[in-house]
Design a protein around this motif. Structure first.
Motif, mmCIF file in Angstrom:
data_model
loop_
_atom_site.group_PDB
_atom_site.id
_atom_site.type_symbol
_atom_site.label_atom_id
_atom_site.label_comp_id
_atom_site.label_asym_id
_atom_site.label_seq_id
_atom_site.Cartn_x
_atom_site.Cartn_y
_atom_site.Cartn_z
ATOM 1 N N TYR A 160 0.835 -1.203 0.000
ATOM 2 C CA TYR A 160 0.000 0.000 0.000
ATOM 3 C C TYR A 160 0.870 1.253 0.000
ATOM 4 N N GLU A 175 -5.481 5.134 -3.377
ATOM 5 C CA GLU A 175 -6.746 5.364 -2.667
ATOM 6 C C GLU A 175 -7.910 5.549 -3.653
ATOM 7 N N LYS A 179 -11.252 3.242 -4.069
ATOM 8 C CA LYS A 179 -12.576 3.872 -4.063
ATOM 9 C C LYS A 179 -13.380 3.406 -5.295
ATOM 10 N N HIS A 182 -14.776 0.107 -4.747
ATOM 11 C CA HIS A 182 -15.959 0.135 -3.880
ATOM 12 C C HIS A 182 -17.203 0.688 -4.563
ATOM 13 N N ARG A 214 -4.179 1.008 6.515
ATOM 14 C CA ARG A 214 -5.298 1.867 6.103
ATOM 15 C C ARG A 214 -6.480 0.972 5.700
ATOM 16 N N PHE A 216 -10.280 0.521 4.204
ATOM 17 C CA PHE A 216 -11.248 1.100 3.280
ATOM 18 C C PHE A 216 -12.535 0.298 3.375
ATOM 19 N N GLU A 217 -13.612 0.974 3.795
ATOM 20 C CA GLU A 217 -14.916 0.315 3.788
ATOM 21 C C GLU A 217 -15.824 1.112 2.864
ATOM 22 N N THR A 221 -15.302 6.985 5.214
ATOM 23 C CA THR A 221 -13.990 7.615 5.045
ATOM 24 C C THR A 221 -12.923 6.597 5.454
ATOM 25 N N PRO A 222 -11.869 6.418 4.635
ATOM 26 C CA PRO A 222 -10.811 5.481 5.019
ATOM 27 C C PRO A 222 -10.188 5.892 6.348
ATOM 28 N N TYR A 223 -9.707 4.908 7.103
ATOM 29 C CA TYR A 223 -9.135 5.219 8.414
ATOM 30 C C TYR A 223 -7.923 4.335 8.687
#
Lengths: 235, 235
Positions: A160, A175, A179, A182, A214, A216-217, A221-223
């Motif tokens: 990543y 990122e 996205k 998703h 990191r 991603f759901e 917001t990614p966290y």
């Protein structure tokens, strides 16, 4: 009980392959003499024999022998006596294509699910997710399916990379690509930076290494999560 | 006579979409009032309608109207009267999947081969090659095939990026990925940097823009070609 190390990369900058993981691997393969290696991801440059010899030289340091799946005439035979498994890096499309062609997907999954210790690095980690759709690799071959082992109930993005704030390049950032994934798919994605790994023990999944990862759901917001965090509830 | 612009990117850093190409497009679409837009590569974020309106606002500057393929109930109908075609960027896997699902591959190829002016940017350029196997995109969907239009007898790598000599990242460089492609495939690959394009006129292929392009041929050292160079003999 499932027992896996799912690592972002085999090699860290300025160090030898698997060097940073050797202690972790001693623990993973504890009590085993021999590890079954899967070299299928390697797209050339070196042969499967050469790749296997290189890996054997590393595993020697922790007193393990390597046998490689390409040395067996029958994949089923190779898995029958496998004490441990290691799937190395290269190109994920090629790896998955070869796994399907050699009918290895259920063989690896059954072995892992019944407790055979498994190490994946890079492409070998990508296949531990539900699908290989968050690979960074080029589609140099067209596998029959992108479904992978589903050892964890999400997808992996190995190597990543954070966006470079000074970049003038207009190609998508990592990122942005996740996205886009998703927009069409629902499973979470774990962005594993080089030096990080996931440790899977039965139902427990923990982030290893010194870096944050990191997450991603879809529609969130990614966290970031801290080293040592549990990912057992992520799905 | 084939008449195409195959551009690395729609947008250059610090400028508006297609701004650097407007003069080239005035020449490409000379004598045409209407251009058929193919928005299929866009994986979300904006709808096909919004994407089309944005493109129409740009094409207005050169006195062209945009109609989009998604506005027709039947793709065949859309191509019957197409005066010009523009395939925009996004995700190449999604674009190719949608082109196959909507049975557009032969329709675009026939239109282009019979002289309908064509612009591709990014994903829309990738599909002008023999296959989409040198895309940089993530496989967010699994198209039935990776074969594309074959308007040029090689593959395209848009948004070509030189390796960063200071990088400590262990993920493959673009050059390494293309080398991996050549371990399994034979066609040349043209690495088009952002700001470059190929102009195809009949059998003539020329490098446009101010930058060199990087050419990858199987079993050869990659090399650079100057702006204005011919690629007509590359295959």
């Amino acid at each position: 009980m499932t027992n896996c190390i799912i690592a972002s990369t085999s090699t860290l900058h300025g160090s030898q392959p698997l060097e940073y993981l050797l202690e972790t691997l001693e623990e993973l393969y504890q009590g085993q003499d021999e590890v079954l290696f899967i070299p299928y991801a390697r797209p050339g440059g070196i042969t499967h024999d050469e790749y296997t010899i290189g890996i054997n030289n590393i595993f020697k340091k922790i007193n393990k022998r390597i046998v490689s799946i390409h040395m067996f005439s029958d994949a089923q035979e190779a898995f029958k006596n496998a004490q441990g498994i290691y799937t190395g890096g290269g190109n994920t499309f090629l790896l998955v294509d070869q796994l399907y062609r050699n009918e290895c997907i259920p063989l690896i999954r059954d072995a892992v699910m019944s407790g055979t210790p498994y190490l994946g690095t890079s492409a070998g980690s990508n296949i531990c997710g539900l699908t290989m759709q968050t690979t960074n690799d080029m589609p140099i071959v067209h596998p029959p399916s992108l479904k992978t082992l589903g050892i964890v109930p999400f997808n992996i993005n190995p190597h990543y990379l954070d966006p470079d704030p000074n970049s003038t390049h207009k190609g998508e950032t990592r990122e942005t690509r996740i996205k886009e994934f998703h927009n069409l798919n629902t499973q979470p994605v774990v962005g594993l930076r080089e030096g990080s790994w996931l440790k899977v023990e039965g139902d427990k999944i923990t982030l290893g290494g010194n870096l944050t990862a990191r997450i991603f759901e879809k529609d969130k917001t990614p966290y970031e999560i801290e080293p040592g965090s549990s990912l057992s509830e992520l799905n």
